[in-house]
Write a protein that holds these residues in place. Structure first.
Motif, mmCIF file in Angstrom:
data_model
loop_
_atom_site.group_PDB
_atom_site.id
_atom_site.type_symbol
_atom_site.label_atom_id
_atom_site.label_comp_id
_atom_site.label_asym_id
_atom_site.label_seq_id
_atom_site.Cartn_x
_atom_site.Cartn_y
_atom_site.Cartn_z
ATOM 1 N N SER A 89 0.829 -1.212 0.000
ATOM 2 C CA SER A 89 0.000 0.000 0.000
ATOM 3 C C SER A 89 0.861 1.259 0.000
ATOM 4 N N MET A 90 1.956 1.266 0.781
ATOM 5 C CA MET A 90 2.832 2.434 0.816
ATOM 6 C C MET A 90 3.481 2.679 -0.545
ATOM 7 N N ILE A 91 3.876 1.596 -1.211
ATOM 8 C CA ILE A 91 4.509 1.735 -2.522
ATOM 9 C C ILE A 91 3.502 2.222 -3.558
ATOM 10 N N VAL A 92 2.331 1.602 -3.572
ATOM 11 C CA VAL A 92 1.320 1.924 -4.587
ATOM 12 C C VAL A 92 0.783 3.344 -4.425
ATOM 13 N N ASN A 93 0.873 3.888 -3.224
ATOM 14 C CA ASN A 93 0.488 5.291 -3.029
ATOM 15 C C ASN A 93 1.361 6.239 -3.838
ATOM 16 N N ARG A 94 2.571 5.798 -4.156
ATOM 17 C CA ARG A 94 3.522 6.656 -4.865
ATOM 18 C C ARG A 94 3.697 6.265 -6.321
ATOM 19 N N THR A 95 3.724 4.972 -6.600
ATOM 20 C CA THR A 95 3.983 4.504 -7.966
ATOM 21 C C THR A 95 3.165 3.259 -8.248
ATOM 22 N N LYS A 96 2.828 3.035 -9.503
ATOM 23 C CA LYS A 96 1.984 1.904 -9.875
ATOM 24 C C LYS A 96 2.769 0.924 -10.743
ATOM 25 N N PRO A 97 3.181 -0.216 -10.188
ATOM 26 C CA PRO A 97 3.828 -1.249 -11.016
ATOM 27 C C PRO A 97 2.810 -1.889 -11.956
ATOM 28 N N GLU A 98 3.317 -2.603 -12.950
ATOM 29 C CA GLU A 98 2.429 -3.319 -13.865
ATOM 30 C C GLU A 98 2.128 -4.724 -13.365
ATOM 31 N N LEU A 99 3.108 -5.314 -12.685
ATOM 32 C CA LEU A 99 2.965 -6.694 -12.219
ATOM 33 C C LEU A 99 3.494 -6.816 -10.800
ATOM 34 N N VAL A 100 2.724 -7.485 -9.943
ATOM 35 C CA VAL A 100 3.157 -7.809 -8.590
ATOM 36 C C VAL A 100 3.130 -9.321 -8.426
ATOM 37 N N ILE A 101 4.224 -9.862 -7.913
ATOM 38 C CA ILE A 101 4.306 -11.292 -7.616
ATOM 39 C C ILE A 101 4.415 -11.463 -6.105
ATOM 40 N N LEU A 102 3.496 -12.216 -5.540
ATOM 41 C CA LEU A 102 3.538 -12.534 -4.110
ATOM 42 C C LEU A 102 3.935 -13.985 -3.956
ATOM 43 N N ASN A 103 5.105 -14.222 -3.370
ATOM 44 C CA ASN A 103 5.510 -15.595 -3.092
ATOM 45 C C ASN A 103 4.759 -16.093 -1.862
ATOM 46 N N SER A 161 7.255 -4.222 14.026
ATOM 47 C CA SER A 161 8.042 -3.083 14.506
ATOM 48 C C SER A 161 8.982 -2.558 13.422
ATOM 49 N N ASP A 162 9.266 -3.373 12.415
ATOM 50 C CA ASP A 162 10.088 -2.908 11.293
ATOM 51 C C ASP A 162 9.419 -1.764 10.532
ATOM 52 N N LEU A 163 8.105 -1.612 10.720
ATOM 53 C CA LEU A 163 7.362 -0.547 10.022
ATOM 54 C C LEU A 163 7.287 0.746 10.837
ATOM 55 N N HIS A 164 7.698 0.710 12.092
ATOM 56 C CA HIS A 164 7.563 1.886 12.957
ATOM 57 C C HIS A 164 8.203 3.146 12.388
ATOM 58 N N PRO A 165 9.394 3.078 11.792
ATOM 59 C CA PRO A 165 10.016 4.317 11.304
ATOM 60 C C PRO A 165 9.231 5.023 10.200
ATOM 61 N N TYR A 166 8.296 4.322 9.567
ATOM 62 C CA TYR A 166 7.537 4.900 8.465
ATOM 63 C C TYR A 166 6.181 5.454 8.911
ATOM 64 N N TYR A 167 5.909 5.359 10.197
ATOM 65 C CA TYR A 167 4.577 5.690 10.707
ATOM 66 C C TYR A 167 4.211 7.158 10.468
ATOM 67 N N THR A 168 5.131 8.051 10.717
ATOM 68 C CA THR A 168 4.821 9.482 10.597
ATOM 69 C C THR A 168 4.336 9.834 9.204
ATOM 70 N N ASP A 202 -1.986 6.788 7.845
ATOM 71 C CA ASP A 202 -3.298 6.298 7.407
ATOM 72 C C ASP A 202 -3.242 4.827 7.004
ATOM 73 N N ILE A 203 -2.105 4.388 6.461
ATOM 74 C CA ILE A 203 -1.943 2.987 6.063
ATOM 75 C C ILE A 203 -1.528 2.117 7.238
ATOM 76 N N LEU A 204 -0.597 2.625 8.041
ATOM 77 C CA LEU A 204 0.017 1.790 9.071
ATOM 78 C C LEU A 204 -0.785 1.693 10.362
ATOM 79 N N LYS A 205 -1.571 2.700 10.670
ATOM 80 C CA LYS A 205 -2.296 2.663 11.941
ATOM 81 C C LYS A 205 -3.216 1.442 12.062
ATOM 82 N N PRO A 206 -4.029 1.116 11.032
ATOM 83 C CA PRO A 206 -4.897 -0.063 11.181
ATOM 84 C C PRO A 206 -4.113 -1.363 11.355
ATOM 85 N N ILE A 207 -2.954 -1.456 10.718
ATOM 86 C CA ILE A 207 -2.162 -2.691 10.807
ATOM 87 C C ILE A 207 -1.366 -2.743 12.104
ATOM 88 N N LEU A 208 -0.673 -1.657 12.433
ATOM 89 C CA LEU A 208 0.087 -1.635 13.679
ATOM 90 C C LEU A 208 -0.830 -1.629 14.892
#
Length: 310
Positions: free
Chosen positions: A100-114, A131-138, A142-148
């Motif tokens: 979600s954080m990536i797609v907010n900025r740029t739109k890839p054509e293909l996403v592969i989820l292993n 907790s690896d996502l904490h530095p990106y919270y500020t 809007d994206i991280l609050k529901p997950i964290l």
């Protein structure tokens, strides 16, 4: 007298809070500067994915994504830029937030989820590692609050303190300043081969008959991952990585649920579990769960051939 002592206590408390906030702000600014200036390591890779990459093909997943998908092969064979955003030990909550954080900025054509077969089973580590996502919270509240918020109901209070957001990352940053961790657009190859003389090759299928509980938060995260791709017109493919030993996932509720969701949502699913090209071939594996670089390159060739067909 009592009133005077009360006022003095209040003044001391206010002074303490002011000093505390100044120290927190200062430490937070310094630690964030260190954090976002990292050039190698897991945080540098996630920051690059979130803030910089414009790749048309993005890879998500745990260590099987991080160690098996080679961007240079995708770029050479498909003529599309590629970045591997896989992260060791991370599961669906993390990948959904990252996407979600990536797609907010740029739109890839293909996403592969292993896909790992146990992605939907409850895992305390999956919550702890958020907790690896904490530095990106500020910047992505809007994206991280529901997950964290699944990790802690006090997330807003915790994230109020700047130093807390990066307090577990400093040693990691220092470590990779001293000894850089080289990657190739997010891919880190494994070398070496399984020694057959030290390992019993299993010709029989190992059945996974798990009684673990499905975590509905993970099911929702998977659905959100799919919905985000569809809303942004991004082609989505699910893939499983090859295994050294033959496995039977027919009684694995997590895996069968994922396959059912993929079928319902019309998601292409390329399943390399039990692929005859990899089963019991020690020359292709670093360990029973991970391909070495030779195995990864063979895996990429087979996967790209399938992608071309579609």
């Amino acid at each position: 007298m009592i009133i005077k002592e009360y006022k003095i206590s209040i003044i001391k408390l206010v002074k303490f809070m002011i000093i505390f906030c100044i120290v927190d702000f200062t430490l937070g600014m310094v630690s964030k500067q260190i954090f976002f200036s990292q050039q190698t390591g897991k945080y540098a890779r996630s920051t690059r994915a979130i803030k910089n990459t414009e790749a048309k093909i993005l890879i998500f997943g745990s260590s099987h994504a991080h160690r098996h998908y080679i961007p240079e092969v995708f770029e050479k064979e498909l003529g599309k830029t590629c970045y591997n955003a896989g992260a060791e030990g991370q599961q669906l909550l993390y990948h959904t937030a990252l996407q979600s954080m990536i797609v907010n900025r740029t739109k890839p054509e293909l996403v592969i989820l292993n896909i790992d077969q146990d992605f939907l089973y409850y895992s305390k580590e999956a919550y702890d590692r958020l907790s690896d996502l904490h530095p990106y919270y500020t910047n992505h509240k809007d994206i991280l609050k529901p997950i964290l918020g699944l990790e802690s109901e006090l997330i807003d209070i915790k994230m109020f303190f700047n130093a807390y957001q990066t307090n577990s990352t400093i040693m990691h940053a220092i470590r990779y300043y001293i000894a850089p961790q080289i990657d190739y657009k997010g891919y880190r190859p494994l070398f070496g081969k399984i020694n057959p003389s030290k390992m019993v090759i299993n010709e029989k299928e190992s059945k996974i008959n798990s009684t673990e509980d499905i975590d509905q938060n993970f099911v929702i995260a998977l659905q959100t991952f799919i919905d985000t791709a569809k809303k942004n017109d991004i082609k989505l493919i699910f893939v499983t990585s090859p295994t050294f030993n033959r496995v039977d996932n027919s009684r694995n509720t997590s895996f069968t649920t994922i396959k059912s969701i993929a079928e319902k949502e019309n998601i292409l699913f390329y399943d390399y579990f039990n692929s005859s090209k990899f089963i019991n071939k020690p020359e292709l594996f670093h360990d029973p769960s991970h391909l070495n670089d030779d195995g990864a390159r063979l895996f990429m060739k087979n996967l790209i051939d399938q992608i071309r067909e579609n």
